[in-house]
Design an enzyme around this catalytic site. Structure first.
Site, mmCIF file in Angstrom:
data_model
loop_
_atom_site.group_PDB
_atom_site.id
_atom_site.type_symbol
_atom_site.label_atom_id
_atom_site.label_comp_id
_atom_site.label_asym_id
_atom_site.label_seq_id
_atom_site.Cartn_x
_atom_site.Cartn_y
_atom_site.Cartn_z
ATOM 1 N N GLY A 1 12.033 -3.332 11.807
ATOM 2 C CA GLY A 1 11.082 -2.666 10.922
ATOM 3 C C GLY A 1 9.819 -3.462 10.651
ATOM 4 O O GLY A 1 8.989 -3.040 9.839
ATOM 5 N N ILE B 1 0.824 -1.218 0.000
ATOM 6 C CA ILE B 1 0.000 0.000 0.000
ATOM 7 C C ILE B 1 0.859 1.268 0.000
ATOM 8 O O ILE B 1 0.395 2.338 -0.394
ATOM 9 C CB ILE B 1 -0.958 -0.023 1.227
ATOM 10 C CG1 ILE B 1 -2.211 0.787 0.964
ATOM 11 C CG2 ILE B 1 -0.255 0.413 2.497
ATOM 12 C CD1 ILE B 1 -3.308 0.559 2.004
ATOM 13 N N HIS C 1 6.038 -12.032 5.779
ATOM 14 C CA HIS C 1 5.892 -11.536 4.406
ATOM 15 C C HIS C 1 7.254 -11.251 3.816
ATOM 16 O O HIS C 1 8.156 -10.761 4.499
ATOM 17 C CB HIS C 1 4.996 -10.293 4.343
ATOM 18 C CG HIS C 1 5.348 -9.236 5.337
ATOM 19 N ND1 HIS C 1 4.990 -9.309 6.675
ATOM 20 C CD2 HIS C 1 6.046 -8.075 5.197
ATOM 21 C CE1 HIS C 1 5.434 -8.235 7.307
ATOM 22 N NE2 HIS C 1 6.089 -7.474 6.435
ATOM 23 N N LEU C 2 7.359 -11.559 2.547
ATOM 24 C CA LEU C 2 8.578 -11.307 1.780
ATOM 25 C C LEU C 2 8.307 -10.092 0.907
ATOM 26 O O LEU C 2 7.377 -10.091 0.106
ATOM 27 C CB LEU C 2 8.870 -12.549 0.926
ATOM 28 C CG LEU C 2 10.099 -12.560 0.039
ATOM 29 C CD1 LEU C 2 11.366 -12.378 0.855
ATOM 30 C CD2 LEU C 2 10.163 -13.873 -0.729
HETATM 31 P P1 5GP Z 1 6.909 -4.695 7.454
HETATM 32 O O1 5GP Z 1 7.216 -3.295 7.887
HETATM 33 O O2 5GP Z 1 6.094 -5.433 8.506
HETATM 34 O O3 5GP Z 1 8.087 -5.493 6.972
HETATM 35 O O4 5GP Z 1 5.987 -4.560 6.169
HETATM 36 C C1 5GP Z 1 4.619 -4.341 6.233
HETATM 37 C C2 5GP Z 1 4.228 -3.755 4.903
HETATM 38 O O5 5GP Z 1 2.824 -3.850 4.785
HETATM 39 C C3 5GP Z 1 4.592 -2.279 4.766
HETATM 40 O O6 5GP Z 1 5.474 -2.105 3.662
HETATM 41 C C4 5GP Z 1 3.243 -1.596 4.571
HETATM 42 O O7 5GP Z 1 3.283 -0.549 3.633
HETATM 43 C C5 5GP Z 1 2.356 -2.726 4.112
HETATM 44 N N1 5GP Z 1 0.972 -2.571 4.498
HETATM 45 C C6 5GP Z 1 0.504 -2.204 5.728
HETATM 46 N N2 5GP Z 1 -0.842 -2.195 5.724
HETATM 47 C C7 5GP Z 1 -1.232 -2.573 4.481
HETATM 48 C C8 5GP Z 1 -2.513 -2.755 3.863
HETATM 49 O O8 5GP Z 1 -3.579 -2.574 4.468
HETATM 50 N N3 5GP Z 1 -2.525 -3.135 2.565
HETATM 51 C C9 5GP Z 1 -1.380 -3.357 1.855
HETATM 52 N N4 5GP Z 1 -1.507 -3.714 0.570
HETATM 53 N N5 5GP Z 1 -0.147 -3.201 2.403
HETATM 54 C C10 5GP Z 1 -0.077 -2.816 3.703
#
Ligand code: 5GP
Ligand code: ZN
Length: 111
Positions: free
Chosen positions: A90, A30, A97-98
């Site tokens: 982070g 997103i 998730h990758l």
């Molecule tokens: P992390 O920071 O946990 O490695 O990555 C989480 C990712 O999920 C972030 O890059 C963030 O932009 C994405 N993200 C968070 N909420 C949503 C959502 O509701 N929809 C989508 N498509 N991505 C999301």
């Protein structure tokens, strides 16, 4: 379980789906950090890499195969794959998730 990515898999939260098979689901991030920024997730909920067990070995390995297929289908040859493990690294969503990021030049080391 109150997990955003489980809700995306079930369709309760909308997303731009990129790929789906029996075990994996992929969708556009997103808040993209590159022209291509896709998240690939296992349908099975696992909080983070450090919570995976021996039985998850094949499942987590398959994430990389799914990512490589997605990139091949998008004719993306150079890309970065990232998994953040833990808030200090982070991670903000606690369902493995990758990140696939590509479509621009990338520097190393990352910030
Ligand atoms: P992390 O920071 O946990 O490695 O990555 C989480 C990712 O999920 C972030 O890059 C963030 O932009 C994405 N993200 C968070 N909420 C949503 C959502 O509701 N929809 C989508 N498509 N991505 C999301
Ligand atoms: Zn989940």
């Amino acid at each position: 379980m109150d997990c955003l990515f489980c809700k995306i898999i079930s369709g309760d939260v909308p997303c731009e789906k990129v790929y789906e098979d029996e075990n994996y689901f992929a969708f556009n991030d997103i808040n993209p950090q590159a022209p291509f920024h896709i998240l690939v997730i296992p349908k099975k909920h696992i909080d983070k890499i450090s919570k995976m067990n021996k039985n998850d070995n094949e499942l987590v390995g398959g994430l990389f195969l799914a990512a490589s297929k997605i990139c091949r289908d998008k004719s993306l040859s150079d890309y970065r794959l990232v998994i953040n493990n833990g808030a200090g690294a982070g991670q903000t969503v606690f369902h493995i998730h990758l990140h696939i990021m590509g479509g621009r030049d990338m520097s190393w080391p990352p910030g």
